[in-house]
Design a protein around this motif. Structure first.
Motif, PDB file in Angstrom:
ATOM      1  N   ASP A   1     -26.574  10.304  24.734  1.00  0.00           N
ATOM      2  CA  ASP A   1     -27.899  10.901  24.846  1.00  0.00           C
ATOM      3  C   ASP A   1     -27.688  12.348  25.264  1.00  0.00           C
ATOM      4  N   PRO A   2     -28.176  13.342  24.513  1.00  0.00           N
ATOM      5  CA  PRO A   2     -29.141  13.268  23.415  1.00  0.00           C
ATOM      6  C   PRO A   2     -28.526  12.913  22.049  1.00  0.00           C
ATOM      7  N   GLY A   3     -29.397  12.426  21.182  1.00  0.00           N
ATOM      8  CA  GLY A   3     -29.094  12.405  19.759  1.00  0.00           C
ATOM      9  C   GLY A   3     -28.534  11.139  19.160  1.00  0.00           C
ATOM     10  N   LEU A   4     -27.908  10.293  19.965  1.00  0.00           N
ATOM     11  CA  LEU A   4     -27.288   9.100  19.386  1.00  0.00           C
ATOM     12  C   LEU A   4     -27.842   7.854  20.073  1.00  0.00           C
ATOM     13  N   THR A   5     -29.143   7.903  20.352  1.00  0.00           N
ATOM     14  CA  THR A   5     -29.733   6.900  21.234  1.00  0.00           C
ATOM     15  C   THR A   5     -29.948   5.540  20.567  1.00  0.00           C
ATOM     16  N   HIS A   6     -29.571   5.421  19.292  1.00  0.00           N
ATOM     17  CA  HIS A   6     -29.567   4.066  18.715  1.00  0.00           C
ATOM     18  C   HIS A   6     -28.380   3.271  19.278  1.00  0.00           C
ATOM     19  N   LYS A   7     -27.383   3.980  19.834  1.00  0.00           N
ATOM     20  CA  LYS A   7     -26.213   3.315  20.428  1.00  0.00           C
ATOM     21  C   LYS A   7     -26.454   2.995  21.911  1.00  0.00           C
ATOM     22  N   GLU A   8     -26.997   3.983  22.632  1.00  0.00           N
ATOM     23  CA  GLU A   8     -27.204   3.898  24.077  1.00  0.00           C
ATOM     24  C   GLU A   8     -28.054   5.103  24.444  1.00  0.00           C
ATOM     25  N   ASP A   9     -28.714   5.057  25.607  1.00  0.00           N
ATOM     26  CA  ASP A   9     -29.361   6.265  26.104  1.00  0.00           C
ATOM     27  C   ASP A   9     -29.107   6.350  27.604  1.00  0.00           C
ATOM     28  N   ILE A  10     -29.605   7.399  28.205  1.00  0.00           N
ATOM     29  CA  ILE A  10     -29.279   7.618  29.616  1.00  0.00           C
ATOM     30  C   ILE A  10     -29.848   6.503  30.494  1.00  0.00           C
ATOM     31  N   VAL A  11     -31.014   5.969  30.127  1.00  0.00           N
ATOM     32  CA  VAL A  11     -31.601   4.897  30.931  1.00  0.00           C
ATOM     33  C   VAL A  11     -30.798   3.600  30.782  1.00  0.00           C
ATOM     34  N   THR A  12     -30.568   3.162  29.551  1.00  0.00           N
ATOM     35  CA  THR A  12     -29.838   1.897  29.355  1.00  0.00           C
ATOM     36  C   THR A  12     -28.387   2.037  29.809  1.00  0.00           C
ATOM     37  N   GLY A  13     -27.815   3.203  29.588  1.00  0.00           N
ATOM     38  CA  GLY A  13     -26.415   3.421  29.975  1.00  0.00           C
ATOM     39  C   GLY A  13     -26.230   3.381  31.485  1.00  0.00           C
ATOM     40  N   THR A  14     -27.145   4.025  32.224  1.00  0.00           N
ATOM     41  CA  THR A  14     -26.977   4.016  33.682  1.00  0.00           C
ATOM     42  C   THR A  14     -27.354   2.659  34.279  1.00  0.00           C
ATOM     43  N   LYS A  15     -28.260   1.927  33.616  1.00  0.00           N
ATOM     44  CA  LYS A  15     -28.560   0.557  34.045  1.00  0.00           C
ATOM     45  C   LYS A  15     -27.304  -0.314  33.913  1.00  0.00           C
ATOM     46  N   SER A  16     -26.614  -0.126  32.784  1.00  0.00           N
ATOM     47  CA  SER A  16     -25.372  -0.853  32.539  1.00  0.00           C
ATOM     48  C   SER A  16     -24.317  -0.453  33.575  1.00  0.00           C
ATOM     49  N   ALA A  17     -24.253   0.832  33.892  1.00  0.00           N
ATOM     50  CA  ALA A  17     -23.309   1.318  34.907  1.00  0.00           C
ATOM     51  C   ALA A  17     -23.594   0.658  36.253  1.00  0.00           C
ATOM     52  N   ALA A  18     -24.876   0.599  36.617  1.00  0.00           N
ATOM     53  CA  ALA A  18     -25.257  -0.016  37.898  1.00  0.00           C
ATOM     54  C   ALA A  18     -24.846  -1.490  37.916  1.00  0.00           C
ATOM     55  N   ALA A  19     -25.001  -2.171  36.782  1.00  0.00           N
ATOM     56  CA  ALA A  19     -24.613  -3.584  36.711  1.00  0.00           C
ATOM     57  C   ALA A  19     -23.107  -3.748  36.894  1.00  0.00           C
ATOM     58  N   GLY A  20     -22.354  -2.699  36.588  1.00  0.00           N
ATOM     59  CA  GLY A  20     -20.911  -2.732  36.779  1.00  0.00           C
ATOM     60  C   GLY A  20     -20.484  -2.213  38.141  1.00  0.00           C
ATOM     61  N   GLY A  21     -21.448  -1.878  38.996  1.00  0.00           N
ATOM     62  CA  GLY A  21     -21.108  -1.401  40.340  1.00  0.00           C
ATOM     63  C   GLY A  21     -20.929   0.097  40.441  1.00  0.00           C
ATOM     64  N   PHE A  22     -21.197   0.816  39.343  1.00  0.00           N
ATOM     65  CA  PHE A  22     -21.007   2.270  39.349  1.00  0.00           C
ATOM     66  C   PHE A  22     -22.254   2.970  39.905  1.00  0.00           C
ATOM     67  N   THR A  23     -22.027   3.900  40.811  1.00  0.00           N
ATOM     68  CA  THR A  23     -23.122   4.680  41.377  1.00  0.00           C
ATOM     69  C   THR A  23     -23.050   6.135  40.900  1.00  0.00           C
ATOM     70  N   THR A  24     -21.919   6.505  40.331  1.00  0.00           N
ATOM     71  CA  THR A  24     -21.736   7.844  39.764  1.00  0.00           C
ATOM     72  C   THR A  24     -21.020   7.699  38.422  1.00  0.00           C
ATOM     73  N   VAL A  25     -21.513   8.376  37.394  1.00  0.00           N
ATOM     74  CA  VAL A  25     -20.810   8.363  36.107  1.00  0.00           C
ATOM     75  C   VAL A  25     -20.737   9.769  35.517  1.00  0.00           C
ATOM     76  N   CYS A  26     -19.560  10.099  35.025  1.00  0.00           N
ATOM     77  CA  CYS A  26     -19.392  11.330  34.249  1.00  0.00           C
ATOM     78  C   CYS A  26     -19.619  10.956  32.789  1.00  0.00           C
ATOM     79  N   CYS A  27     -20.391  11.770  32.074  1.00  0.00           N
ATOM     80  CA  CYS A  27     -20.611  11.459  30.658  1.00  0.00           C
ATOM     81  C   CYS A  27     -20.035  12.572  29.784  1.00  0.00           C
ATOM     82  N   MET A  28     -19.409  12.139  28.713  1.00  0.00           N
ATOM     83  CA  MET A  28     -18.672  13.047  27.834  1.00  0.00           C
ATOM     84  C   MET A  28     -19.622  13.795  26.885  1.00  0.00           C
ATOM     85  N   PRO A  29     -19.187  14.973  26.414  1.00  0.00           N
ATOM     86  CA  PRO A  29     -20.122  15.874  25.718  1.00  0.00           C
ATOM     87  C   PRO A  29     -20.304  15.627  24.221  1.00  0.00           C
TER      88      PRO A  29
END
Ligand SMILES: [Zn+2]
Length: 424
Positions: A65-93
């Motif tokens: 996110d932006p632009g490829l949100t049929h794969k994932e977006d910032i909301v679903t991605g960070t929800k998934s991160a939280a489910a994995g115990g992550f409280t901080t994530v770096c996202c690639m450009p």
């Protein structure tokens, strides 16, 4: 009334474990830790039998996110991160547009902030458009909130450009995250070169594709004094190159991913496109070298390379499918199942590999549970066994090679910035 009181858990730090502790959280920070803390809280969590780790920090993910949100977006991605115990994530450009402008950095920060599931730290591009030619404005991007710089899957091939990037990084005290791959010589390779790729009729990617670029970048880092972090180290040769470079005082850190210590290239014989990842799953010998690197500290951190793709994109032949697998939700369990249970690492190593080291590499607060620290806490059950299933996945994407695996160790509750972001 305080916000959260966790009763009677064991707190795991990178340097040891404190048993039978309470943790009082208020206003986004840890107000107090100690035995039998009294007083009320809006939410009391029974921590009996659970371990409280510092919130996990992922150095490498793709939120699409932006632009490829049929794969994932910032909301679903960070929800998934939280489910994995992550409280901080770096996202690639490598989004669309790529993160090479102040506007895109701000877009990511604002959307992540509004979602509230994790602290998101955008990694900006080293070169404009990830094209490998013209450097981005490191100073402006860092001011806007970029935590580091990477062209990740489109690594800078030109020696003059990477040298210029390192000189600029040194000047700006910026961190370069480098995906080591000689694209020119990779050709059409899709799986680790060797007997299994041959058996499956797949074109191979030799270790040298990674190792030659690792060697090049360690050389330039030594020459320039730049601080570099090597992404997803997967080969015996690269582990050894980093080990030697560290001894020689090069400012290098590195990460690997759970799939490189959990799986080998034998998997690709089955033809499952979810085992197609870049760098590829390597030989058993490489896997063992990666584990040895984790155990002796050559490999500093475990990251996920969470790389979501839609089912229709992955639902094709191995050769045609895109590289990548999802990783947030299985990282902790794979570490417990494959390295902790087997006695290769201890509890405190988990806190170091998933929290303390990544935060220190980024130079950010976090990575420990202590008074007045950010309340980033991951409560885990080390004894819980479960079969990982597609239905359990929180991410928008379902491209995991681990469905059906019996896993040990589960994230039960995630608290990010003092808020419960996941509750199993
Ligand atoms: Zn990469």
């Amino acid at each position: 009334m305080k916000d959260i009181l966790i009763k009677n858990c064991d707190i795991v730090h990178a340097d040891g474990v404190q048993a039978g502790m309470d943790i009082l959280v208020h206003g986004g920070v840890v107000e107090k830790t100690g035995k039998r803390i009294t007083g009320g809280a809006s939410r009391v969590i029974d921590g009996e039998g659970l371990y409280a780790f510092p919130g996990f920090c992922d150095l490498h993910s793709h939120l699409r996110d932006p632009g490829l949100t049929h794969k994932e977006d910032i909301v679903t991605g960070t929800k998934s991160a939280a489910a994995g115990g992550f409280t901080t994530v770096c996202c690639m450009p490598n989004t669309n547009p790529p993160v090479d402008s102040v506007e895109t950095v701000r877009y990511i920060l604002d959307k992540a902030d509004a979602a509230g599931f994790a602290r998101v730290l955008p990694v900006a591009a080293i070169t404009k458009g990830l094209k490998g030619g013209v450097l981005t404005d490191f100073a402006a991007l860092a001011r806007a909130g970029a935590i580091a710089f990477s062209d990740d899957g489109m690594p800078v091939q030109d020696d003059d450009v990477i040298l210029a990037a390192m000189r600029l990084a040194k000047k700006e005290n910026a961190l370069l995250m480098l995906h080591e791959e000689d694209l020119k010589n990779r050709g059409s390779g899709v799986a680790n070169a060797g007997q299994y790729a041959e058996q499956a009729g797949l074109s191979g990617i030799p270790n040298a594709i990674e190792d030659s670029m690792t060697a090049r970048d360690l050389y330039y880092a030594q020459k320039t004094g730049a601080r570099i972090h090597l992404c997803h180290v997967s080969t015996e040769g690269s582990v050894e190159l980093v080990r030697r470079a560290k001894k020689n005082g090069v400012h290098v850190t590195c990460e690997t991913m759970p799939h490189y210590f959990s799986l080998t290239d034998e998997c690709v014989v089955g033809g499952d496109p979810n085992t197609k990842v870049n760098p590829p799953l390597r030989s058993a010998r490489d896997r063992d070298a990666v584990i040895a690197g984790i155990v002796d500290g050559t490999i500093d951190a475990i990251a996920t390379d969470h790389a979501p793709h839609s089912e229709s994109e992955k639902n094709t032949s191995f050769a045609d499918a895109p590289f990548g697998l999802i990783g947030f939700e299985t990282a902790f369990s794979l570490l417990v199942t494959n390295l902790y249970r087997t006695g290769r690492i201890e509890l405190r190593d988990i806190a170091r590999l998933l929290a303390a080291a990544p935060c220190s590499i980024l130079g950010i607060a976090g990575g420990r549970i202590g008074e007045n620290e950010r309340a980033d806490i991951t409560l885990c059950d080390m004894e819980k066994k479960y079969t990982y299933q597609k239905n359990d996945v929180v991410s928008k994407a379902k491209n995991s090679p681990f469905f059906g695996s019996e896993l040990l160790g589960a994230v039960m509750v995630t608290i990010a910035g003092g808020k419960v972001t996941y509750d199993r």
